[in-house]
Scaffold this motif. Sequence first.
Motif, short mmCIF file in Angstrom:
data_model
loop_
_atom_site.label_atom_id
_atom_site.label_comp_id
_atom_site.label_asym_id
_atom_site.label_seq_id
_atom_site.Cartn_x
_atom_site.Cartn_y
_atom_site.Cartn_z
N ASN A 188 -9.69 3.10 4.10
CA ASN A 188 -9.40 2.97 5.51
C ASN A 188 -8.54 1.71 5.71
OD1 ASN A 188 -9.98 1.83 8.22
ND2 ASN A 188 -11.18 3.71 8.42
N LEU A 189 -7.42 1.85 6.42
CA LEU A 189 -6.50 0.72 6.61
C LEU A 189 -7.17 -0.45 7.31
CD1 LEU A 189 -3.63 -0.42 6.31
CD2 LEU A 189 -3.08 0.67 8.51
N SER A 190 -7.94 -0.19 8.34
CA SER A 190 -8.58 -1.29 9.07
C SER A 190 -9.56 -2.04 8.17
CB SER A 190 -9.30 -0.77 10.33
OG SER A 190 -10.26 0.21 10.00
N ASN A 191 -10.32 -1.31 7.35
CA ASN A 191 -11.24 -1.98 6.42
C ASN A 191 -10.48 -2.80 5.38
OD1 ASN A 191 -13.40 -0.80 7.72
ND2 ASN A 191 -13.63 0.84 6.23
N LEU A 192 -9.40 -2.25 4.86
CA LEU A 192 -8.59 -2.95 3.87
C LEU A 192 -8.03 -4.25 4.43
CD1 LEU A 192 -7.14 -2.96 1.07
CD2 LEU A 192 -5.24 -1.81 2.21
N LEU A 193 -7.44 -4.18 5.62
CA LEU A 193 -6.85 -5.38 6.22
C LEU A 193 -7.92 -6.43 6.53
CD1 LEU A 193 -4.22 -3.76 8.62
CD2 LEU A 193 -3.76 -5.04 6.51
N SER A 194 -9.05 -5.99 7.08
CA SER A 194 -10.14 -6.93 7.39
C SER A 194 -10.64 -7.62 6.13
CB SER A 194 -11.31 -6.20 8.05
OG SER A 194 -10.94 -5.75 9.32
N LYS A 195 -10.79 -6.84 5.07
CA LYS A 195 -11.28 -7.39 3.81
C LYS A 195 -10.27 -8.35 3.18
CE LYS A 195 -12.72 -5.97 -0.78
NZ LYS A 195 -12.43 -4.97 -1.78
N GLU A 196 -9.01 -7.93 3.12
CA GLU A 196 -7.97 -8.75 2.49
C GLU A 196 -7.73 -10.06 3.23
OE1 GLU A 196 -5.86 -8.31 -0.30
OE2 GLU A 196 -7.25 -6.72 -0.87
N LEU A 197 -7.77 -10.01 4.56
CA LEU A 197 -7.46 -11.20 5.36
C LEU A 197 -8.71 -11.94 5.84
CD1 LEU A 197 -4.54 -9.62 7.38
CD2 LEU A 197 -4.37 -11.18 5.46
N ASN A 198 -9.88 -11.34 5.58
CA ASN A 198 -11.14 -11.95 5.97
C ASN A 198 -11.19 -12.26 7.47
OD1 ASN A 198 -13.73 -12.67 5.26
ND2 ASN A 198 -13.18 -14.80 4.83
N LEU A 199 -10.66 -11.31 8.26
CA LEU A 199 -10.64 -11.44 9.71
C LEU A 199 -11.03 -10.11 10.33
CD1 LEU A 199 -7.27 -13.37 10.10
CD2 LEU A 199 -9.53 -14.29 10.65
N ASP A 200 -11.56 -10.15 11.55
CA ASP A 200 -11.96 -8.96 12.28
C ASP A 200 -10.74 -8.10 12.59
OD1 ASP A 200 -13.93 -7.41 13.93
OD2 ASP A 200 -12.54 -8.03 15.52
N TYR A 201 -10.85 -6.79 12.38
CA TYR A 201 -9.71 -5.90 12.59
C TYR A 201 -9.24 -5.91 14.04
CZ TYR A 201 -6.56 -1.99 12.68
OH TYR A 201 -5.43 -1.22 12.84
N ASN A 202 -10.15 -6.00 15.00
CA ASN A 202 -9.73 -6.04 16.41
C ASN A 202 -8.82 -7.23 16.67
OD1 ASN A 202 -11.03 -3.69 17.23
ND2 ASN A 202 -12.96 -4.78 17.63
N TYR A 203 -9.16 -8.38 16.11
CA TYR A 203 -8.31 -9.56 16.24
C TYR A 203 -6.94 -9.30 15.62
CZ TYR A 203 -6.29 -14.13 15.32
OH TYR A 203 -5.42 -15.20 15.24
N LEU A 204 -6.93 -8.74 14.40
CA LEU A 204 -5.67 -8.46 13.70
C LEU A 204 -4.82 -7.48 14.51
CD1 LEU A 204 -6.98 -8.05 10.03
CD2 LEU A 204 -5.80 -10.04 11.02
N LEU A 226 0.82 -1.21 0.00
CA LEU A 226 0.00 0.00 0.00
C LEU A 226 0.86 1.26 0.00
CD1 LEU A 226 -2.89 1.18 0.27
CD2 LEU A 226 -2.58 1.07 2.74
N VAL A 227 1.87 1.30 0.85
CA VAL A 227 2.70 2.50 0.99
C VAL A 227 3.72 2.65 -0.13
CG1 VAL A 227 4.43 3.64 2.46
CG2 VAL A 227 2.41 2.60 3.50
N HIS A 228 4.39 1.57 -0.47
CA HIS A 228 5.54 1.66 -1.36
C HIS A 228 5.26 1.36 -2.83
CE1 HIS A 228 8.35 2.29 1.95
NE2 HIS A 228 7.59 1.45 2.62
N HIS A 229 4.12 0.77 -3.12
CA HIS A 229 3.87 0.36 -4.51
C HIS A 229 2.58 0.89 -5.11
CE1 HIS A 229 7.32 -2.19 -3.94
NE2 HIS A 229 6.73 -2.79 -2.94
N GLN A 230 1.71 1.52 -4.30
CA GLN A 230 0.43 1.99 -4.82
C GLN A 230 0.47 3.44 -5.29
OE1 GLN A 230 -2.43 0.10 -5.16
NE2 GLN A 230 -1.22 -1.66 -4.52
#
Length: 187
Positions: A92-108, A81-85
């Motif tokens: 939103n970073l939390s939404n992106l991570l949750s979506k990409e990893l299919n896991l709850d952001y609080n857990y991540l 995201l930072v170096h290649h986009q």
Amino acid sequence: MTVLFIKNMVCNRCNMVIRNELDKLNLNVRSIKLGEVIIENQLTLEEKLNLSKVLSDLGFELIDDKKSRIIEKIKTIIIDLVHHQDGETKTNLSNLLSKELNLDYNYLSNLFSEVEGTTIEKYFIAQKIEKVKELLVYDELSLSEIAHRLNYSSVAYLSNQFKKVTGLTPSHFKKIRNEKRKPLDEV
């Protein structure tokens, strides 16, 4: 088929190095991307141990447990995201991570903090500041253009965050330039 997760794959050169080593070991690569390699065949224990040694000698590491794989995926997503986009993604970073990893952001977030000793947000900021350093050293973009490219709301916000992390203003950093940047896997 074997899926391998590899720590410290942070750039396209890493992909080339890994591919080269896998070719030397006569392992048929189906696909390779940051942090993940898919090999056509099932690896024997001997092949896996040999590969692990080769990777270790080059500064990479095979990841076997689920939590480590999740942490490495989080880092890979942030680095990409930072170096290649180049500012293309304004999500939103939390939404992106949750979506990409299919896991709850609080857990991540809790897992990342527990294992890495820092928050996802601080890691994200550290990556952004390293990118700012890189762009300042290249001296091709103004601070305003850098702020826009990295999705900062203003130059002032970028400057404040830069100073908080490095202890220097961007303009002072640009002047001294001899302060070494960190490799991405050491951020």
